[in-house]
Design an enzyme around this catalytic site. Structure first.
Site, short mmCIF file in Angstrom:
data_model
loop_
_atom_site.label_atom_id
_atom_site.label_comp_id
_atom_site.label_asym_id
_atom_site.label_seq_id
_atom_site.Cartn_x
_atom_site.Cartn_y
_atom_site.Cartn_z
N VAL A 17 0.83 -1.20 0.00
CA VAL A 17 0.00 0.00 0.00
C VAL A 17 0.86 1.25 0.00
O VAL A 17 0.65 2.18 -0.78
CB VAL A 17 -0.96 0.00 1.20
CG1 VAL A 17 -1.75 1.32 1.27
CG2 VAL A 17 -1.92 -1.17 1.13
N GLY A 136 -11.30 -1.23 1.71
CA GLY A 136 -10.41 -0.79 0.64
C GLY A 136 -10.80 0.50 -0.01
O GLY A 136 -10.93 1.55 0.63
N ASP A 203 -10.14 -10.34 10.71
CA ASP A 203 -10.07 -9.14 9.87
C ASP A 203 -11.45 -8.48 9.76
O ASP A 203 -11.59 -7.27 9.95
CB ASP A 203 -9.53 -9.51 8.49
CG ASP A 203 -9.53 -8.34 7.52
OD1 ASP A 203 -8.57 -7.56 7.53
OD2 ASP A 203 -10.51 -8.22 6.75
N LYS A 207 -13.04 -4.67 11.29
CA LYS A 207 -13.79 -3.71 10.47
C LYS A 207 -15.19 -3.51 11.02
O LYS A 207 -15.73 -2.39 11.00
CB LYS A 207 -13.82 -4.20 9.02
CG LYS A 207 -12.45 -4.26 8.38
CD LYS A 207 -12.47 -4.99 7.05
CE LYS A 207 -11.08 -5.09 6.44
NZ LYS A 207 -11.07 -5.88 5.19
#
Length: 430
Positions: A17, A136, A203, A207
């Site tokens: 990233v 994302g 994960d 979020k």
């Protein structure tokens, strides 16, 4: 009028990233300056391995001392794409202590320590932006905390992990088993060498905690999110789902209680009808379905991971934070005024699909039905298949509390006629 003195940016981390962020800052420098109202300059890049060749980045900018970079006195904005808890947390606090606003993509840190980070940013009169931490490239965090700030969000349901969606999509579309689909995801670069964080739901849970805080104006931590992974999802589960006109997705579901006095946050596999918009989300894409009182139902869809998509979200935040710097203002911070408690999974109400291995003899169905009734769980449909003294029994319930369903399953396991509980799957999105 364009300000001539550039805003200086410290990039903390230069992996997949970070390298994309640096590339886009360089190649789109003129456009970014025009949109912000001042040039932006990459003033330093903090890394762990300085000897690694980083195409397009001046080696003179590279340092292993991130703390010294932040303390040097001329940095306006720090972009944190290191990930993990430390040293990212300490570096963000250092940035705030030295008058530096922060853009972060660190979902794990925000889910665990978001309240303290927001408090530090507010105390310093600085920005903390984190669009890239969830889904994302999909614009989701800012629409929820700004565009829907005047509305009341009651439910958020979404696919927020591309790896698991790819695996489940392959199992559904090709009939592949879990391991076969995981191997393909790994070969294509969608799954890490150690896929635990993805396939066990960690994960997605991080979020979910971030989204719950934004949606319900309350503080939610990773520990508040109920989590189940998807490693036990089988081809038989998909066959049952297809018979019901459903597919299976790993979902993050956040709900406000009917009385408005609490919320729930959970991540687990679930069957959803093929008619639901989330059912058509394929491969490694993400999508989030938001239900608000005035706006109604909204869906946000797009690539949920990868260097370029995530960098797009980071740079969108960078533009916003730099504009705030020029205006000597800050954007929205944490909104936690409701202080709603996060209820346990037992308070969740939904439907269930339960597959049982039972003895193929008279009276078994009646015994199973009685067990459901004794625990206050109403049966919607039953399907039974038997052969050579063995049978499978598939029960789909009406809506019931998760605690009641758990009690039912415990009691079923104690029946002599029930040889095993093969699968329990929630049914959502109806």
């Amino acid at each position: 009028m364009m300000r001539t003195r550039p805003l200086k940016v410290a990039l903390l981390g230069c992996g997949v990233v970070g390298s994309e962020v640096a590339r886009i800052m360089t190649t789109h420098a003129e456009d970014l300056a025009a949109r912000i109202g001042a040039p932006v300059e990459l003033a330093g890049v903090a890394v762990r391995r300085p000897s690694k060749v980083r195409e397009g980045i001046d080696p003179a900018l590279v340092t292993t001392d991130a703390t010294a970079l932040l303390k040097r006195g001329d940095i306006d904005v720090a972009i944190e794409v290191i990930g993990g808890i430390e040293p990212a947390r300490a570096l963000i606090h250092t940035a705030f202590e030295h008058g530096i606003s922060v853009v972060s993509a660190n979902k794990a840190l925000l889910a665990q320590d978001g309240a303290a980070l927001h408090a530090a940013a507010d105390a310093a009169g600085l920005d903390l932006y984190y669009e890239a931490a969830v889904a994302g490239a999909i614009p989701l965090v800012r629409p929820m905390r700004e565009s829907l700030a005047g509305d009341k969000i009651n439910r958020v349901m979404g696919i927020v992990n591309g790896t698991t969606n790819f695996i489940l999509d392959k199992m559904d579309s090709t009939g592949a088993g879990y391991q076969e689909a995981l191997d393909e995801a790994t070969a294509l670069g969608y799954a890490e060498a150690d896929p635990t964080a993805d396939v066990e739901g960690y994960d997605a849970a991080a979020k979910a905690a971030i989204l719950a805080g934004i949606a319900f104006h309350t503080r939610a931590r990773l520990d508040d999110v109920y989590r189940e992974g998807m490693t036990e999802v089988s081809a038989a589960d998909f066959a049952s789902a297809k018979r019901m006109g459903c597919t299976i997705k790993l979902l993050a579901i956040l709900e406000r209680a009917a009385d408005g006095q609490s919320v729930t946050a959970r991540v687990h596999p679930a069957m959803i009808p093929l008619s639901h918009p989330l059912a058509s989300v394929r491969e490694a894409y993400n999508a989030v379905f938001v239900e608000a009182e005035a706006a109604g139902r909204l869906m946000f869809y797009g690539p949920g991971a990868g260097g370029a998509p995530t960098a797009s979200a980071v740079l969108g935040d960078l533009v916003a934070v730099c504009r705030n710097k020029l205006a000597e203002a800050t954007g929205p911070g944490e909104s936690a005024y409701t202080q709603l408690p996060v209820s346990t999974m037992g308070d969740v109400v939904t439907r269930y699909h339960i597959s049982l291995d039972v003895a193929d003899k008279p009276g078994v169905l009646a015994q199973v039905a009685t067990t459901f009734a004794e625990h206050g769980v109403s049966i919607d449909t039953v399907r039974q298949q038997g052969k050579d003294g063995e049978a499978s029994l598939v029960v789909v319930t009406h809506r019931a509390h998760d605690a009641a369903l758990s009690g039912t399953v415990e009691a079923l396991r104690k029946l002599d006629t029930v040889r095993g509980v093969a699968s329990i799957m929630r049914v959502e999105g109806e």
